[in-house]
Design a protein around this motif. Structure first.
Motif, PDB file in Angstrom:
ATOM      1  N   GLU A   1       3.299 108.218  39.892  1.00 21.31           N
ATOM      2  CA  GLU A   1       2.890 108.834  38.629  1.00 21.31           C
ATOM      3  C   GLU A   1       1.447 109.329  38.701  1.00 21.31           C
ATOM      4  OE1 GLU A   1       2.431 107.759  33.895  1.00 21.31           O
ATOM      5  OE2 GLU A   1       3.161 106.236  35.277  1.00 21.31           O
TER       6      GLU A   1
ATOM      7  N   ARG B   1       3.868 103.455  39.884  1.00 18.85           N
ATOM      8  CA  ARG B   1       2.526 103.744  39.364  1.00 18.85           C
ATOM      9  C   ARG B   1       1.786 104.719  40.272  1.00 18.85           C
ATOM     10  NH1 ARG B   1       2.682  98.178  38.164  1.00 18.85           N
ATOM     11  NH2 ARG B   1       1.609  97.693  40.107  1.00 18.85           N
ATOM     12  N   GLU B   2       1.870 104.510  41.580  1.00 12.76           N
ATOM     13  CA  GLU B   2       1.199 105.407  42.522  1.00 12.76           C
ATOM     14  C   GLU B   2       1.793 106.807  42.463  1.00 12.76           C
ATOM     15  OE1 GLU B   2       0.879 103.936  46.508  1.00 12.76           O
ATOM     16  OE2 GLU B   2       0.236 101.951  45.843  1.00 12.76           O
TER      17      GLU B   2
END
Length: 97
Positions: free
Chosen positions: A30, A27-28
């Motif tokens: 992305e 997530r980070e």
């Protein structure tokens, strides 16, 4: 059926923790990639869709106006009957040699 194998339970907890960590890293990554792409694209000379559509609409309106004026000129020339001669350019003064 539950087992009393503590080693297996510890391994499952470790894998679950690692999966959560990997998901967070994904997530980070992305989010960081999206931010960098926005910065890179923002530095280029792109126009927004709204600006493009506005300029396109102005071009269509100008083209329509140009066609209307061309038709009006053709109608006025037809009224003259084509008998009028084109205007001549004034003669340039002769230079003394």
């Amino acid at each position: 059926m539950q087992t009393d194998n503590r080693l297996f339970d510890d391994f499952v907890k470790f894998v679950n923790g690692a999966a959560g960590t990997v998901a967070g890293m994904a997530r980070e990554t992305e989010a960081s990639a999206r931010e960098r792409a926005r910065e890179w694209i923002g530095g280029l000379d792109f126009v927004s869709r709204e600006e493009f559509d506005a300029v396109k609409a102005m071009a269509v309106a100008a083209r329509d106006e140009n066609d209307a004026l061309a038709a009006r000129i053709a109608a006025l020339e037809a009224q003259l009957g084509g008998a009028a001669k084109p205007a001549r350019a004034p003669k340039a003064p002769k230079a003394d040699a």
